[in-house]
Design an enzyme around this catalytic site. Sequence first.
Site, mmCIF file in Angstrom:
data_model
loop_
_atom_site.group_PDB
_atom_site.id
_atom_site.type_symbol
_atom_site.label_atom_id
_atom_site.label_comp_id
_atom_site.label_asym_id
_atom_site.label_seq_id
_atom_site.Cartn_x
_atom_site.Cartn_y
_atom_site.Cartn_z
ATOM 1 N N GLY A 170 0.889 -1.006 0.607
ATOM 2 C CA GLY A 170 -0.146 -0.046 -0.092
ATOM 3 C C GLY A 170 0.894 0.832 0.063
ATOM 4 C CD GLU A 171 2.172 5.135 -3.576
ATOM 5 O OE1 GLU A 171 1.349 4.279 -5.196
ATOM 6 O OE2 GLU A 171 1.650 6.553 -3.470
ATOM 7 C CG ASP A 213 1.717 10.204 12.515
ATOM 8 O OD1 ASP A 213 2.399 9.122 11.815
ATOM 9 O OD2 ASP A 213 1.018 10.835 12.342
ATOM 10 C CB VAL A 220 3.760 -0.140 3.445
ATOM 11 C CG1 VAL A 220 4.403 -1.342 4.105
ATOM 12 C CG2 VAL A 220 3.426 0.884 4.598
ATOM 13 N N GLY A 227 0.661 7.988 3.258
ATOM 14 C CA GLY A 227 1.173 9.347 3.828
ATOM 15 C C GLY A 227 2.627 9.348 3.529
ATOM 16 C CG MET A 228 4.744 9.469 6.496
ATOM 17 S SD MET A 228 5.370 8.793 8.446
ATOM 18 C CE MET A 228 4.666 7.595 9.111
ATOM 19 N N GLY A 229 4.574 6.992 3.335
ATOM 20 C CA GLY A 229 5.857 6.733 1.867
ATOM 21 C C GLY A 229 4.834 5.352 1.416
#
Lengths: 882, 188
Positions: A88-89, A203, A95, A91-93
């Site tokens: 998946g994608e 976070d 995976v 916000g941060m990057g």
Amino acid sequence: MSWARLQSAFDAIVDAPEHRRDAMVRAASHGDADFERELRELLAADAVQLPLLDRSNAEWASALLADTPWPEGALPQFGPYRLVRLLGEGGMGVVYLGERVDVRRTVAVKLLRDAWLSPARRARFTTEQRALAQLDHPNIARLHDAGTLANGTPWFVMEYVEGLPLHRYCEANACTVPQRLQLFRAVCSAVQHAHDQAIIHRDLKPSNILVTADGTVKLLDFGIAKQIGEEHRDSERTQTGLRMMTPAYAAPEQVRGERVGVFTDVYALGVLLYELLAERLPLDLSSRTPGHADAMILDTEPEPVSRAARAQGADSVAAMRRSEWNDLDVLCMTAMHKDPTRRYRSIDALLRDVDHFVAGEPLDAHPDALSYRASRFVRRRWRESALAAALVLLSAGVGTTYTVRLGRARDAAVREAERRTRLQQFTLALFTGGDEAGPADSLRVVTLVDRGVQEARLLDGDAAGQADLYATLGSVYQKLGRFERADTMLQAALIAHTRAGSRDSLTRAAFLLTLGDLRIDQASYLGADSALTEASALVASRVSTRDDPAVLLQSRILGAVGRRQEEQGRYDSATVTLQQAVARYPASDPDPLVRASLLGELANVQFYAGHYAESDSLNRLVLAAQLARSGERHPAVAEVYINLGATEFERGRFVEAERWYRQAIDIDSAFYGGAHFRTAAHLSMLGRTLVSQERYDEATGVLQRALDIQQSTFGSAHPRVASVLNELGNVALKHRAFDSADAYFTRMAKVYGAANGDAHFTVAVALSNRATGYNDQKQYARAEAIYRDVVRRFTNAQGAEHMNTGIARIKLGRSLIRQQRWAAGAAESEAGYTIVARQAEPGVSFLQAARKDIAEALLALGRPTASAKWTKAWEDNAPSKP
Amino acid sequence: MTLSDQSDVLGTPASGPDSRAELDHLFSVTYEELRRLASSVRRSDPRASITPTALVNEAWLKLAGSPEVAHTSPTHFKRIAARAMRQVLIEAARRRQAGKRGADELHVTFDDAVNAAATDADGLLALDEALTRLAAQAPRQAQLVESRFFGGLSVPETATLLDVSESTVLREWRLARAWLARELAVDA
């Protein structure tokens, strides 16, 4: 070769006509062959094309700066990790599902695409990740490995967790409120575990909290948020451009770019709880521009969770009563408060209240509670409470008021015990920027501090930063009462400061001031002097009339010197020094708290020196400053009221003292609720004034209230409880309720025995007071028996020459004399007298009592002359009529 | 490479951070911002052309309000940004080189090699080395080149930064350029 010479020759010749150049070059060279060659080459090079420098750098720069993502077909491998497929994608990057090829372990690999670490930060990255990898908790996804790719992209390899985000899990399984709270509890305890290792998540949100099929909660991404700038968290990107979504879980301090802390995670958990209960977020930020959303986070109060839940038609609504919803409102609002200092001080505090709620108990969080920041008034409170404690212990006497030179009678052990408890509480305030906590949290504080020490040692490359950290740790240890460690830390700070090669003498002086202060607390006055003298010299070389920071520091150093003199009982010197400190304080008033604290110190000195009028007027100045700063309803104001009351009390003006104390208690109750231990201490003082006005029943009521508070706060085996029992016993004695008195004192002895050990002198004090009761009832034989034991105890605990031992012997003497055992009695009384007379003022009631008793005994023994001497001494010292 | 590694005279700025540590931190922040900007532009339009000048200006706009940059003037910021930009570009150039030579398979290589760009990468690295040599002899002139070339400072901005006249800037640029050209010709 001088560049300047080249430059001016070049300038002159480069645009000159071709045919003249040669001559000009030779002229400029003055026969210097190297210079000439250089000049010719450069002039020639002027004509050369340099595409890179000459044409626009747009094209090649663009091409270079393009970091295209790797093509789908070829997933990279780094180290022992192989990427299997994209999961998946976020916000941060991105995976990926990954695999460790050598050990065949399935992992999750996260790549932070936009966190380009500068070369300097890459080095720190590894150290930080190692710390995160230590997190070992069943509810935290394990971090296996981390690193950076060649282009600086950070990557993380984590435990692979299959599960639903928390809010979706609750939806899918139709979780009830109790079930949601249990899940929430698991989250909290995981976060608290991380806090114990000094790791803040930063976070927290449902997508970072997965719940597996068997209901296990797993937290992801600890510490990762630290690697990226705040504005890039939780942003969503599409093919066509950026769409920023302001994080719904961002705390106000994060939005403002300020320091984050434990309180930041508390906020996020508050939002999470809100969402779990109301099934929506507290603030609707979805359609706002980032700027508008930020403003909402900072200023807009969300609806109480109860209302939101009802409006949302959440399943949880029907399941609970109105009163329960009220509690949840308070819970959420306290966790989510915009002011970090008004939130729960730690996750543990939040957890406790969740547990309270689940158990149907009242919450700790108070709907109106305002927060209180630790301030420099700390020391004043010790002094005042040490004073109170001293008075309490010694007041079980022979029934009349007296004056004792507190400077000498002050007992270090009592002070220490008082200090420890208060200091632990204030340290928590230091760490979490919040209100005071109960004793149980102090262990965690110590862990944090010790960890800080380890980190400080790693900072060898950054000596200046290390110095600061050591100095901070030193202050914390000081407040924890661990003076030896604090001393070590501060000395380390000084060494690091020297190593940093810094010539910042003001910082060094400030460290030395802290060290000096600390040494005063340790009563090691020579060490204090040397630190303060050095500090003073450093500042003196820097100071000029306009250099306010230096002048302020000078003023504070004088304040510390004054305090040292005060501690040694040198009140006259202390007065002069502190007056100088106040005079030195800059007119621009850079730090009103410092000024107020200097005045307060001066007020204390005057108090101890017996100059009550001066002390009073100084305290009024402090009061004015504090009122201007914080308004009427503030605990610091209450403290000044207490000091004013104590002064009136000493002057025998009990009605006025009572008035001040009641005002202080008023403020306390508003702030902390009626059941706070500080209120209890002040209630004790009020009780004493009532006793002095002979309003015994009222006094008993007030003291009983204080006792209840102390018991519920500290448990039944705590010295504070014992000290209130002492007061109650004394009141009982005064109006001759001997059975009550006996019960109180007996219990007091038990409590002190449990708290301090049976051999501790406080147990002896309790027994001594008990014996006084028997004395008063004329049961002298019983009194005698106890007094003998008491004398033995004091001798063992504090020495044969100690004031308490002396007083006990005087009392033993009296009990013997009352039984007409003149010789034995006189011997004891005289022995006790000798001891006490050396340390107390001559007019003290114990000495008067001894003189009377001895006179009587000697007369009965047929020694009238000797007896008369004692009688005369008694007359000489009899208090004059008012 | 950090600011403090450079044996160059940064001088005392009229405004801006004073300590080494603050400068290094500002450098880090700027570096990261430049890279972020570059990649975000890229992502939104793969064919967009990015100039270092534009990036530096963007970075200034982004960072102007942040605490690290609070006491820094735009000009001083751009000087630091120029240094950071240089580093970003040099690193990218090095990666190009490495990719071309097939080194380091374990790490991800990001681009589909473009030959022309590869030549530019070599040229840029050579220029960088020459510039470092220039800094040893004429630090201010090297700084001038760096600021203009990597940071995109205009002539007036450079003049303000170095506290000289605009004509001085132009004259010094010309000599420095000639010097670099000679160095690079020698290398080739």
